[in-house]
Write an enzyme that holds these catalytic residues in place. Structure first.
Site, PDB file in Angstrom:
ATOM      1  CE  LYS A   1      -0.608   1.956   3.554  1.00 18.39           C
ATOM      2  NZ  LYS A   1       0.093   3.126   4.216  1.00 18.39           N
TER       3      LYS A   1
ATOM      4  CB  ALA B   1       7.966  -0.444  11.322  1.00 21.56           C
ATOM      5  CB  ALA B   2       8.382  -0.056   5.576  1.00 23.06           C
TER       6      ALA B   2
ATOM      7  CG  ASP C   1      -3.843   1.697   6.641  1.00 22.60           C
ATOM      8  OD1 ASP C   1      -4.677   2.609   6.750  1.00 22.60           O
ATOM      9  OD2 ASP C   1      -2.620   1.887   6.584  1.00 22.60           O
TER      10      ASP C   1
END
Length: 269
Positions: free
Chosen positions: A8, A91-92, A128
Site C-alpha cells: 500500500k 514498519a515501513a 488500513d
C-alpha cells in the site's frame, strides 16, 4: 492457494485533526503496487502461520502478527496452514501487516465467502485493513477505514519504492506532527489528487529518520519522476513515472549509489 499482499502507498495523506478517541482524522488517497508479501496456504486441521523471507526477522512474534489475528477473526469449519513470505520491510509505511491480513481475508473469501460484517472485523485489526482487503485505488477518510470512490486513471503507472532499511513506528510520527490543519484533500481524478496532494507526516517522519530526506533527494536527483513522496508514516518513499524505462533507470542508479537501501520496482494496480 496463493495470494499477494499488495504493498500500500499513500499518494496523498492529509492529517486534519486529532480526535477525542486519540486517533487522527485523515484524508488519504490509497493506491496499491502489484507486488508485496506472498502468502500460500492449504487446508489443515487447525490454523498455523510460518514466516519466511528477507524480513521475517522483523516480526517479533510471528504467531501474534496480523496474519494470525486475521485467521482468528474469520471462524471457519477447517483451519488454514499459512506460509508468509515477508518481502516488504516492517514498519515501513507500506501497510505490510495490514496487506498480509487483507490477503488472508481474500483467501477465506475464495474458500468460504466472508461474513456480512467483514469490514467491521477487518477494522478491528487495523485502520488500513479494510482498504487492503480490496487493494484498489480509493479515498480513505476518518481513521482511514471510511472510503469514497475516485476515478482511477493511474492503473499501470510505473512506481519505484525505496526504503533506507530503517524501521519507523507510526505512533512517534503522529506524536511529532505539529497539529496544523493544512487543508482538505484536493478534488479530481486519482492523478490530479496525487499531483496536488501532500503527505503531512513527511516532515515529522524525516525529523525522526534522517534516511527519509536522503531517499527523497536521491529520487529527485535521478530525474524522470512526476511525483516523489513518502508513503504513510515512512520510512518508505516512492516515485511515479510515465514510462518503465525511466523507473528502471532510476532504480539502477539508486541501487549502485546505495546498495544497502531496499528497492522495489512495480506498477500501480
Amino acid at each position: 492457494m496463493r495470494e499477494i499482499a499488495y504493498a500500500k502507498i499513500n499518494l496523498a495523506l492529509h492529517v486534519r485533526r486529532r480526535r477525542e478517541d486519540g486517533y487522527h482524522e485523515l484524508e488519504t488517497l490509497f493506491a496499491f503496487v502489484d507486488a508485496g508479501d506472498v502468502l500460500t496456504a492449504h487446508p489443515a486441521a487447525q490454523d498455523s502461520v510460518t514466516t519466511v523471507g528477507a524480513f521475517a526477522g522483523g516480526l517479533d512474534n510471528p504467531f501474534d502478527n496480523l496474519v494470525a489475528k486475521a485467521l482468528s477473526a474469520l471462524p471457519r469449519a477447517r483451519g488454514l496452514a499459512v506460509t508468509l513470505e515477508k518481502n516488504l520491510p516492517v514498519a515501513a509505511g507500506l501497510g505490510g501487516g495490514s496487506a498480509d491480513a487483507g490477503a488472508v481475508f481474500r483467501m477465506v473469501q475464495a474458500l468460504h465467502g466472508l461474513p456480512d460484517d467483514w469490514r467491521t472485523r477487518a477494522s478491528k485489526l487495523g485502520a488500513d485493513v479494510p482498504a487492503c482487503v480490496e487493494s484498489r485505488t480509493h479515498i480513505g477518510m476518518g481513521t482511514g477505514a471510511d472510503r469514497a470512490e475516485v476515478v482511477d486513471d493511474l492503473g499501470g503507472t510505473p512506481v519505484l519504492l525505496v526504503n533506507p532499511r530503517v524501521p519507523l513506528a507510526t505512533g512517534p510520527v503522529f506524536k511529532a506532527w505539529d497539529g496544523i490543519d493544512r487543508g482538505a484533500l484536493p478534488q479530481g481524478t486519482a492523478r490530479e489528487i496525487a499531483q496536488a496532494g501532500r503527505n503531512d507526516l513527511r516532515r515529522p517522519a524525516a525529523g525522526l529518520c534522517r534516511g527519509i530526506g536522503e531517499v527523497l533527494l536521491r529520487l529527485r536527483l535521478t530525474g524522470g519522476a512526476w511525483k516523489v513522496e513518502m508513503s504513510g508514516s515512512g520510512a518508505t518513499c516512492y516515485a511515479l513515472y510515465e514510462h518503465e524505462w525511466q523507473r528502471d533507470a532510476a532504480a539502477a542508479v539508486i541501487s549502485e549509489f546505495r546498495p544497502d537501501w531496499w528497492t522495489l520496482a512495480g506498477k500501480l494496480r
